[in-house]
Design an enzyme around this catalytic site. Structure first.
Site, short mmCIF file in Angstrom:
data_model
loop_
_atom_site.label_atom_id
_atom_site.label_comp_id
_atom_site.label_asym_id
_atom_site.label_seq_id
_atom_site.Cartn_x
_atom_site.Cartn_y
_atom_site.Cartn_z
N GLY A 48 36.10 66.45 36.25
CA GLY A 48 34.45 66.03 35.80
C GLY A 48 34.08 67.20 34.86
N ARG A 86 32.03 69.74 35.92
CA ARG A 86 32.38 71.13 36.78
C ARG A 86 33.63 71.70 36.49
NH1 ARG A 86 33.88 74.55 41.16
NH2 ARG A 86 32.15 75.84 41.56
N CYS A 87 34.67 70.73 36.59
CA CYS A 87 36.10 71.09 36.22
C CYS A 87 36.37 71.65 34.95
CB CYS A 87 36.96 69.91 36.63
SG CYS A 87 36.78 69.10 38.14
N MET A 88 35.70 71.14 33.98
CA MET A 88 35.82 71.63 32.40
C MET A 88 34.85 72.64 32.08
SD MET A 88 36.08 67.92 30.64
CE MET A 88 34.18 67.41 30.85
#
Length: 410
Positions: free
Chosen positions: A395, A397-399
């Site tokens: 999502g 935060r991951c990106m």
């Protein structure tokens, strides 16, 4: 900005963030080899890029400086010596069995004169079809004679959170769970060693990619100027957390406690930030499925390089409130507590939010149940579409990799 990295919280106003715009590496995904490359599906590149551009635009409209990993790496190749060193290191970690093939690919990469084009090519990978004269020579090559790539693509790279993690004024340059993703950390190495933004700025390194135990950035959260949280997960092991804690305490970055969250080794959870993120001073998203069996350990310095490790015997709410010096905290559950909605929306990263200021986050628009629960809790939401981006199981935060956040004032 006196120091190029300043991240003492998950929620301080975001000023600078690093992204990677998905590229041709996604077009090198194939159904038969998805597991090898840690994917469950194949995103449609053109749509994924539109969604990613929308993500960057939302950030920029909020006054956030957006920098791209691929540009930073290209700008780090500041002379021919560094450029050749980069190509040699990339090839040495590419798993090529034949010396002759490696030399031919080195010629191919060296001939690319544009630095950004070179970086893009290293990310995309190299198909055997690109080298008609490719000859199988080594036993390794013979065992993989049907495999279409000489060098694997790096389709996970748009999850820039993982291959390194910023904390305080320093960086954890990580050792990744898989060989495919370990090569991604080469880019972080060159950015922090050679990019004019960071070179010579004394950026502390609190973990090294050459360590033998694995840790990934999705498991590393900065809860406050004093406390870090690190997930024990499919991708991060206990020995790595101890090494990280020792380095942080020895380098005196300001943190005095690491909370280790044992979330189990499950693909569906993967990283701590897929099931738990901080969104305000006293508010957190959480996937309810981890709550019951969640074990939390506090790690503090004992002196002389030794660690004091204690299993916390309390509820998660009480543990968080204790270490953040709060009277209480609020856990906002993915799927609003409904088991079916929680499972579906956690799979689509409903718990993975990027906080851009206290109480303000970026979320995927598709997680409607969780998003309504966040709104009811008074959280300000900025929605982005993610039907293609989410196929990589990550999502907002991951990106994103924050490089600079304003310090919290309270």
């Amino acid at each position: 900005m006196s120091k190029p990295i300043n991240v003492f919280s998950e929620i301080g106003k975001l000023k600078t963030v690093m992204l990677h715009r998905p590229g041709k590496e996604l077009e090198n995904l194939m159904p038969d080899y998805l597991e090898r490359l840690l994917f469950d599906d194949i995103p449609f590149l053109e749509q994924a890029q539109k969604e990613h551009d929308n993500f960057a635009e939302v950030l920029q409209k909020k006054g956030v400086e957006v920098v791209y990993l691929e540009d930073l790496v290209a700008e780090s190749l500041t002379n021919e010596e560094i450029r050749i060193q980069f190509i040699d290191q990339y090839l040495s970690e590419a798993g090529i069995g034949s010396h002759a093939v490696k030399e031919k690919i080195k010629e191919m990469l060296t001939a690319i004169k544009d630095e950004r084009e070179l970086v893009d090519k290293t990310i995309a990978g190299i198909q055997k079809a690109e080298m008609p004269e490719y000859n199988v020579e080594s036993l390794t090559d013979m065992m993989e004679s049907d495999y279409p790539f000489i060098i694997d693509p790096m389709p996970n790279l748009y999850f820039t959170r993982d291959n390194f993690a910023t904390m305080g004024n320093g960086v954890s340059l990580n050792h990744m769970y898989s060989v495919t993703r370990q090569r991604e950390t080469i880019y972080g190495q060159y950015i922090f060693d050679y990019h004019p933004r960071f070179a010579g700025k004394e950026v502390p390194k609190v973990y090294d990619r050459n360590n033998t135990t694995r840790i990934e950035g999705g498991d590393e959260l900065v809860l406050s100027k004093d406390v870090l949280a690190v997930g024990l997960s499919q991708r991060t092991e206990a020995a790595s957390i101890e090494k990280l804690a020792k380095n942080i305490f020895e380098q005196e970055l300001g943190f005095n406690c690491v909370l280790a969250f044992n979330i189990g080794e499950y693909r569906k959870f993967m990283h701590l930030d897929t099931v738990f993120t901080m969104i305000d001073y006293d508010k957190f998203t959480i996937h309810p499925e981890i709550e019951g069996a969640l074990e939390v350990y506090s790690i503090t310095p004992k002196g002389n390089g030794e660690l004091k490790i204690t299993r916390e015997e309390d509820t998660l709410e009480h543990i968080l409130a204790k270490y953040l010096n709060l009277d209480s905290v609020q856990l906002i559950r993915c799927g609003d507590g409904n088991i079916t909605a929680a499972a579906r929306e956690q799979w689509n990263d409903g718990s993975n939010t990027l906080t851009i200021a206290p109480g303000e986050v970026i979320v995927y628009d598709r997680n409607t149940v969780t998003n309504k629960a966040l709104e009811r809790a008074g959280v300000k939401l900025n929605y982005i579409p993610g039907s293609e981006l989410v196929r990589g199981r990550g999502g907002p935060r991951c990106m994103s990799m924050p490089l600079y956040r304003e310090d919290l004032t309270k």
